[in-house]
Design a protein around this motif. Structure first.
Motif, PDB file in Angstrom:
ATOM      1  N   UNK A 265       5.623   9.669   5.848  1.00  0.00           N
ATOM      2  CA  UNK A 265       4.599   9.434   6.871  1.00  0.00           C
ATOM      3  C   UNK A 265       3.572   8.411   6.400  1.00  0.00           C
ATOM      4  N   UNK A 266       3.226   8.456   5.121  1.00  0.00           N
ATOM      5  CA  UNK A 266       2.271   7.480   4.575  1.00  0.00           C
ATOM      6  C   UNK A 266       2.861   6.072   4.624  1.00  0.00           C
ATOM      7  N   UNK A 267       4.141   5.937   4.282  1.00  0.00           N
ATOM      8  CA  UNK A 267       4.763   4.604   4.333  1.00  0.00           C
ATOM      9  C   UNK A 267       4.749   4.047   5.750  1.00  0.00           C
ATOM     10  N   UNK A 268       5.073   4.869   6.725  1.00  0.00           N
ATOM     11  CA  UNK A 268       5.038   4.426   8.120  1.00  0.00           C
ATOM     12  C   UNK A 268       3.606   4.092   8.532  1.00  0.00           C
ATOM     13  N   UNK A 269       2.666   4.945   8.139  1.00  0.00           N
ATOM     14  CA  UNK A 269       1.266   4.767   8.539  1.00  0.00           C
ATOM     15  C   UNK A 269       0.650   3.517   7.922  1.00  0.00           C
TER      16      UNK A 269
ATOM     17  N   UNK B 208       0.834  -1.205   0.000  1.00  0.00           N
ATOM     18  CA  UNK B 208       0.000   0.000   0.000  1.00  0.00           C
ATOM     19  C   UNK B 208       0.870   1.257   0.000  1.00  0.00           C
ATOM     20  N   UNK B 209       1.989   1.204   0.709  1.00  0.00           N
ATOM     21  CA  UNK B 209       2.933   2.323   0.660  1.00  0.00           C
ATOM     22  C   UNK B 209       3.466   2.532  -0.745  1.00  0.00           C
ATOM     23  N   UNK B 210       3.686   1.419  -1.461  1.00  0.00           N
ATOM     24  CA  UNK B 210       4.125   1.519  -2.851  1.00  0.00           C
ATOM     25  C   UNK B 210       3.040   2.089  -3.747  1.00  0.00           C
ATOM     26  N   UNK B 211       1.807   1.629  -3.547  1.00  0.00           N
ATOM     27  CA  UNK B 211       0.688   2.149  -4.344  1.00  0.00           C
ATOM     28  C   UNK B 211       0.485   3.643  -4.108  1.00  0.00           C
ATOM     29  N   UNK B 212       0.785   4.089  -2.897  1.00  0.00           N
ATOM     30  CA  UNK B 212       0.585   5.502  -2.557  1.00  0.00           C
ATOM     31  C   UNK B 212       1.454   6.424  -3.400  1.00  0.00           C
ATOM     32  N   UNK B 213       2.517   5.895  -4.002  1.00  0.00           N
ATOM     33  CA  UNK B 213       3.373   6.744  -4.842  1.00  0.00           C
ATOM     34  C   UNK B 213       2.645   7.191  -6.102  1.00  0.00           C
ATOM     35  N   UNK B 214       1.515   6.566  -6.428  1.00  0.00           N
ATOM     36  CA  UNK B 214       0.712   6.998  -7.568  1.00  0.00           C
ATOM     37  C   UNK B 214      -0.143   8.214  -7.222  1.00  0.00           C
ATOM     38  N   UNK B 215      -0.269   8.511  -5.946  1.00  0.00           N
ATOM     39  CA  UNK B 215      -1.016   9.680  -5.482  1.00  0.00           C
ATOM     40  C   UNK B 215      -0.121  10.909  -5.683  1.00  0.00           C
ATOM     41  N   UNK B 216      -0.506  11.848  -6.542  1.00  0.00           N
ATOM     42  CA  UNK B 216       0.350  13.017  -6.811  1.00  0.00           C
ATOM     43  C   UNK B 216       0.723  13.806  -5.566  1.00  0.00           C
ATOM     44  N   UNK B 217      -0.206  13.886  -4.606  1.00  0.00           N
ATOM     45  CA  UNK B 217       0.074  14.635  -3.377  1.00  0.00           C
ATOM     46  C   UNK B 217       1.172  13.942  -2.574  1.00  0.00           C
TER      47      UNK B 217
END
Length: 326
Positions: free
Chosen positions: A32-36, A13-22
């Motif tokens: 913080x997202x990777x830790x969360x 999910x941390x990897x997928x979050x890299x597709x989020x431009x923000x």
């Protein structure tokens, strides 16, 4: 799912979050997202510490309130309350969104196990257990490891895990179809079945089977959609005798009955005590039923000792809680 699988899912999910431009545009948000997502993917299983108290408390509460609707809403807030002060430049909304997704995803995938969760609390205390995916599924774990290794060697994590999850969605659908084939095979074998429990194993083509009709229990195995009945037991309702009613007051037996949907029972009378045993029929292994609850009472129906949990030999059972030798 098991702890290891939840960890790799958190990384995914941390990897997928890299597709989020923000997320991609802010190192504070990305970190913080990777830790969360790692913490959020584990948070609902904090109730595992209850095993340190005793099996009864663990069985009654594991995957209960910590996997409920209120918990899914509250876990992200609790996690962010700790992480955000460390990364005050992170985008709070997107940090919350990805943390919530990690917690929700944890509970969602647990529903597909045979153990299940009480994910509908507080609206229902029913255990939601689809019985499609084993608690540890080698294929699911391996696909995540492949994705993580590809990330380590330079692949884009977002697109990599989109591919991984596309494969896994197809895998879940295939498992569901396979389980339905097993269900119909069981129905042909026991046409008057009132309840059919099908549980996956670590072996891709093998399933555990527990079936009830009005008069009998059937325990078996399925290889693909070929079902073989291994044991049959007469179905006898638990009578309201003084011995059994006294035994039901015990915390271990009470926890067992709150969790197990299919079991048989035995009562043995010895010179100085009674022994009540309830045996879960879902987990037959090498001709043995390891998940049990046992209560011993004196002749005045005072509880002497009790135990519930996984036991693979009578000798080990007798050592638990100083149970009287039978």
């Amino acid at each position: 799912m098991d702890t290891g699988t939840h960890v790799v899912m958190g990384l995914a999910l941390g990897g997928l979050a890299t597709l989020d431009p923000v997320v991609a545009s802010s190192s504070a948000t990305a970190t913080s997202v990777m830790i969360a997502t790692l913490v959020g993917s584990q948070a609902p299983d904090i109730d595992t510490v209850l095993k340190l108290r005793n099996n009864a408390v663990y069985i009654r509460n594991h995957r209960g309130i910590t996997h409920s609707i209120p918990a899914v809403l509250l876990w992200p807030l609790a996690i962010i309350a700790v992480i955000y002060p460390i990364f005050p430049d992170a985008n709070l909304l997107h940090l919350w969104l990805w943390t919530f997704l990690a917690v929700f995803f944890h509970v969602f995938v647990d529903i597909f196990n045979a153990y299940g969760t009480q994910a509908l609390r507080p609206f229902s205390s029913k255990w939601v257990a689809l019985g499609i995916i084993n608690t540890f599924d080698p294929f699911i774990f391996a696909m995540h490891i492949v994705g993580i290794l590809a990330w380590v060697f330079g692949a884009h994590p977002g697109y990599t895990f989109i591919g991984v999850y596309a494969v896994l969605v197809a895998y879940y659908i295939f498992r569901f179809i396979t389980q339905r084939k097993v269900y119909h095979a069981v129905k042909k074998l026991v046409p008057d079945a009132t309840d059919i429990i099908i549980a996956p194993t670590m072996k891709f083509h093998q399933w555990r089977i527990a079936v009830m009709n009005k008069n009998q229990f059937f325990v078996g195995r399925a290889h693909d959609n070929k079902v073989r009945i291994l044991d049959q037991f007469k179905r006898v309702a638990v009578p309201e005798t003084p011995v059994l009613e006294a035994a039901k007051l015990d915390k271990n037996l009470s926890a067992f009955l709150s969790f197990s949907p299919v079991y048989r029972w035995e009562v043995d009378e010895y010179d100085t005590y009674y022994e009540v045993r309830f045996i879960d029929l879902r987990y037959r292994s090498n001709g043995h039923y390891p998940f049990v609850a046992i209560v011993q009472l004196d002749l005045e129906l005072n509880i002497l000792s009790s135990y519930t949990g996984w036991i693979f030999s009578e000798e080990k059972l007798r050592k638990k809680l100083d149970i009287i030798p039978g």
